[in-house]
Write a protein that holds these residues in place. Structure first.
Motif, PDB file in Angstrom:
ATOM      1  N   GLU A  89       0.829  -1.201   0.000  1.00 22.85           N
ATOM      2  CA  GLU A  89       0.000   0.000   0.000  1.00 22.85           C
ATOM      3  C   GLU A  89       0.867   1.256   0.000  1.00 22.85           C
ATOM      4  O   GLU A  89       0.522   2.257  -0.644  1.00 22.85           O
ATOM      5  CB  GLU A  89      -0.922  -0.005   1.229  1.00 22.85           C
ATOM      6  N   ASP A  92       2.215   1.528  -3.623  1.00 22.29           N
ATOM      7  CA  ASP A  92       1.172   1.814  -4.609  1.00 22.29           C
ATOM      8  C   ASP A  92       0.574   3.209  -4.462  1.00 22.29           C
ATOM      9  O   ASP A  92       0.010   3.746  -5.420  1.00 22.29           O
ATOM     10  CB  ASP A  92       0.050   0.771  -4.517  1.00 22.29           C
ATOM     11  N   ASN A  93       0.656   3.784  -3.277  1.00 24.71           N
ATOM     12  CA  ASN A  93       0.007   5.070  -3.024  1.00 24.71           C
ATOM     13  C   ASN A  93       0.988   6.200  -2.727  1.00 24.71           C
ATOM     14  O   ASN A  93       0.616   7.202  -2.134  1.00 24.71           O
ATOM     15  CB  ASN A  93      -0.976   4.925  -1.851  1.00 24.71           C
TER      16      ASN A  93
END
Length: 271
Positions: A89, A92-93
């Motif tokens: 996460e 990806d962010n």
């Protein structure tokens, strides 16, 4: 062997052989431009650094499993699976702020089925602490930055089946906009810095209370400045040291600074 090591070895082996005829220092890439040895080496170093960060995270969670998680939980989800998902996460962010820093989520909600959540009941606090530490360690490896303190919470989602989980990752800014900041005590306990001053001294009401005659009753404070966290000596008898040097009045804190109050040494972390 870590799950990432075979890939790392394969990458190195498969991308350092051979040269293009007529251009001994490189070859044309997919766009038709010359891909030199130096540029390839730079990319390899970057990818291998990422793999090392992932391996470091895995090692931390494996140590966690061997330590506080020696007893198998009743649920079917292993803590290392949660750690890998948090890292994914973050990757990806990630975003780039106006200063060119890579900003990643710092607020994580782990959604579990009721059965799996119950399986972590006895070790929930330790699990949350270790997942947050693993996220911080990975951020340091990757030169990521947090906008605020790292927070991990476990919640039940009744729509999830046993063995399935989700993670909601968010960017949350700290009060005052300074980003994350904390003091790591000799015991390993982490004191999160916030909008209110963090007090240090012998008095029991201090945020960090130190039973040491070399520490004054109201010894020092860590405050939020306009652009950084500030260590402020409150006229203590023996002074406050940063990296072994006594400060006069106040001084800005930088990531990794060692702040000393008497014989107690704490580490400031900006992530």
């Amino acid at each position: 062997m870590s799950a990432f090591e075979p890939f790392a070895k394969g990458f190195t082996k498969g991308h350092t052989k051979g040269h293009t005829k007529g251009h001994p220092k490189g070859h044309r890439n997919a766009t038709g431009e010359w891909d030199t040895c130096d540029s390839r080496a730079g990319r390899e170093r970057s990818i291998l650094a990422t793999l090392m960060g992932l391996q470091s995270m895995e090692r931390r969670l494996e140590r966690m499993v061997e330590g506080v998680f020696t007893r198998r939980t009743r649920g079917s989800i292993r803590p290392i699976e949660l750690g890998r998902r948090l890292v994914r996460e973050m990757d990806d962010n990630r975003n780039v702020d106006v200063k060119g820093r890579r900003i990643v989520p710092n607020d994580f909600t782990v959604l579990l089925s009721a059965t799996d959540h119950n399986g972590f009941n006895d070790i929930e606090d330790a699990l949350i602490t270790e997942l947050a530490e693993a996220a911080r360690e990975y951020a340091r490896e990757e030169s990521y930055h947090f906008m605020g303190p790292v927070i991990v919470r476990l919640m039940v989602d009744n729509n999830l089946k046993t063995g399935r989980f989700g993670v909601v990752a968010q960017l949350k800014q700290a009060a005052g906009g300074l980003g994350a900041g904390s003091l790591v005590l000799p015991s390993g306990k982490r004191v999160t810095l916030g909008e209110n001053a963090t007090t240090v001294g012998r008095l029991p009401e201090c945020t960090i209370s130190i039973n040491d005659t070399n520490v004054s009753r109201n010894h020092a404070e860590i405050r939020t400045g306009t652009k950084a966290y500030i260590a402020v000596d409150l006229g203590s008898t023996n002074g406050t040291m940063i990296n072994g040097v006594r400060i006069v009045g106040e001084q800005r804190l930088n990531d990794g600074d060692i702040v000393s109050f008497g014989s107690t040494h704490v580490r400031f972390e900006a992530s």
